[in-house]
Enzyme design. Structure first.
Site, PDB file in Angstrom:
ATOM      1  N   SER A   1       5.912   7.262  14.779  1.00 42.12           N
ATOM      2  CA  SER A   1       5.919   7.686  13.383  1.00 42.12           C
ATOM      3  C   SER A   1       6.387   9.139  13.281  1.00 42.12           C
ATOM      4  CB  SER A   1       4.513   7.555  12.798  1.00 42.12           C
ATOM      5  OG  SER A   1       4.489   8.172  11.526  1.00 42.12           O
TER       6      SER A   1
ATOM      7  N   HIS B   1       9.361   4.814  12.594  1.00 44.88           N
ATOM      8  CA  HIS B   1       8.530   4.616  11.412  1.00 44.88           C
ATOM      9  C   HIS B   1       8.606   5.868  10.541  1.00 44.88           C
ATOM     10  CE1 HIS B   1       5.059   2.757   9.332  1.00 44.88           C
ATOM     11  NE2 HIS B   1       4.601   3.997   9.189  1.00 44.88           N
TER      12      HIS B   1
ATOM     13  N   ASP C   1       7.161   7.644   7.115  1.00 51.82           N
ATOM     14  CA  ASP C   1       6.092   7.626   6.113  1.00 51.82           C
ATOM     15  C   ASP C   1       6.506   8.389   4.870  1.00 51.82           C
ATOM     16  OD1 ASP C   1       3.920   6.220   7.384  1.00 51.82           O
ATOM     17  OD2 ASP C   1       3.838   7.883   8.799  1.00 51.82           O
TER      18      ASP C   1
ATOM     19  N   MET D   1       5.388   9.667   1.305  1.00 55.20           N
ATOM     20  CA  MET D   1       4.153   9.918   0.545  1.00 55.20           C
ATOM     21  C   MET D   1       4.489  10.716  -0.705  1.00 55.20           C
ATOM     22  SD  MET D   1       1.593  10.969   3.619  1.00 55.20           S
ATOM     23  CE  MET D   1       1.555  10.055   5.161  1.00 55.20           C
TER      24      MET D   1
ATOM     25  N   HIS E   1       7.892   3.112   5.296  1.00 61.65           N
ATOM     26  CA  HIS E   1       6.571   2.799   4.736  1.00 61.65           C
ATOM     27  C   HIS E   1       6.369   3.632   3.469  1.00 61.65           C
ATOM     28  CE1 HIS E   1       1.919   3.176   5.573  1.00 61.65           C
ATOM     29  NE2 HIS E   1       2.172   2.496   4.472  1.00 61.65           N
TER      30      HIS E   1
ATOM     31  N   MET F   1       4.280   4.957   0.689  1.00 63.52           N
ATOM     32  CA  MET F   1       2.925   5.186   0.168  1.00 63.52           C
ATOM     33  C   MET F   1       3.090   5.918  -1.145  1.00 63.52           C
ATOM     34  SD  MET F   1       1.249   6.231   3.766  1.00 63.52           S
ATOM     35  CE  MET F   1       2.868   6.444   4.435  1.00 63.52           C
TER      36      MET F   1
ATOM     37  N   MET G   1      -3.087  -1.219   7.568  1.00 67.53           N
ATOM     38  CA  MET G   1      -3.498   0.179   7.753  1.00 67.53           C
ATOM     39  C   MET G   1      -4.854   0.227   8.455  1.00 67.53           C
ATOM     40  SD  MET G   1      -1.044   1.960   6.719  1.00 67.53           S
ATOM     41  CE  MET G   1      -1.855   3.498   7.198  1.00 67.53           C
TER      42      MET G   1
ATOM     43  N   ASP H   1      -1.130   0.455  11.801  1.00 69.70           N
ATOM     44  CA  ASP H   1      -0.727   1.849  11.579  1.00 69.70           C
ATOM     45  C   ASP H   1      -1.949   2.734  11.348  1.00 69.70           C
ATOM     46  OD1 ASP H   1       0.657   4.142  10.880  1.00 69.70           O
ATOM     47  OD2 ASP H   1       1.443   3.355   8.991  1.00 69.70           O
TER      48      ASP H   1
END
Ligand code: DX5
Ligand code: ZN
Length: 226
Positions: free
Chosen positions: A10, A34, A36, A38, A68, A70, A139, A177
């Site tokens: 990640s 990966h 992330d 956010m 991913h 979020m 998660m 994750d």
């Protein structure tokens, strides 16, 4: 034959001033990258946008990009992320009123559609969606930050998802994750996870490529019962 388990470092834990150096420190040992995303609303942190994903795609044309989201309202920014060239785009089941439609929009663009659920969310919410997804991201921490502790009861969710996959003859992959590392990678793989997402355990190591190899060794041992 043992199942193949993939490792997805990640980039949240990469050196943000030198992301390419972090990626190169993995050598050819990683399977996916990966990313992330956010938004400071769904989670109390802000990270990468579509331009970052596009830059990764340009710099690493052969890499498998696992993005991913979020974010609170993924439908509004979906096209920007789809244009950036991910291989998987994952949205959270908790945020989307019309998640079925969103998953369809992702697949229409030839991108694999992923769905994620927080530790406090029941897997039952995914049940009506199971034929419409390519990937489930379980998660195992409350999302927002790297370096948190693994929440053990989520392993049971994975086992349930595996039962549903077999019963429904589905082919989606299950990823986990948050809070994964050397100590728990083996038993997480044994519980049925196909993809292990890891940030701090990999990029916090002195030699990330060597750490990935060690994790793969432990997973193999656990899978073969050695
Ligand atoms: C958490 C992110 C994770 C994070 C995991 O909100 O979704 O992908 O990078 O970090 P570690 O492996 O350090 O728990
Ligand atoms: Zn993540």
């Amino acid at each position: 034959m043992t199942r193949k388990v993939l490792l997805a470092p990640s980039l949240l834990s990469a050196d943000l001033l030198h992301v390419s150096r972090s990626i190169e420190s993995l050598g050819d040992q990683y399977d996916w990258l990966h990313v992330d995303v956010m938004d400071g609303r769904f989670v109390p942190n802000i990270t990468f946008g579509p331009a970052f994903v596009a830059a990764l795609r340009k710099g690493y044309p052969g890499a498998f990009l696992d993005v991913h989201l979020m974010v609170e309202e993924p439908s509004g920014i979906l096209d920007a992320f789809l244009d950036a060239g991910p291989d998987i785009l994952t949205v959270h089941v908790e945020v989307e009123h019309h998640v079925h439609r969103t998953l369809g929009r992702i697949r229409e663009r030839g991108v694999k559609a992923g769905i994620s659920l927080n530790p406090g969310t029941s897997e039952e919410l995914l049940r009506p969606l199971l034929p419409f997804i390519d990937h489930i991201l379980v998660m195992s921490v409350n999302p927002g930050f790297g370096g948190q502790s693994f929440i053990e009861p989520v392993l049971e969710k994975t086992r349930q998802l595996c039962r549903w996959r077999t019963a429904g003859n589905h082919s989606w992959l299950i990823a986990m994750d948050g809070g994964l590392g050397l100590e728990n990678a083996g038993r997480i793989a044994r519980a049925g996870c196909d993809v292990l997402v890891m940030g701090s355990a990999i990029f916090g190591a002195l030699d990330p490529a060597e750490r990935v190899q060690e994790i793969k060794r432990r997973v193999k041992e656990a899978m073969t019962g050695a």
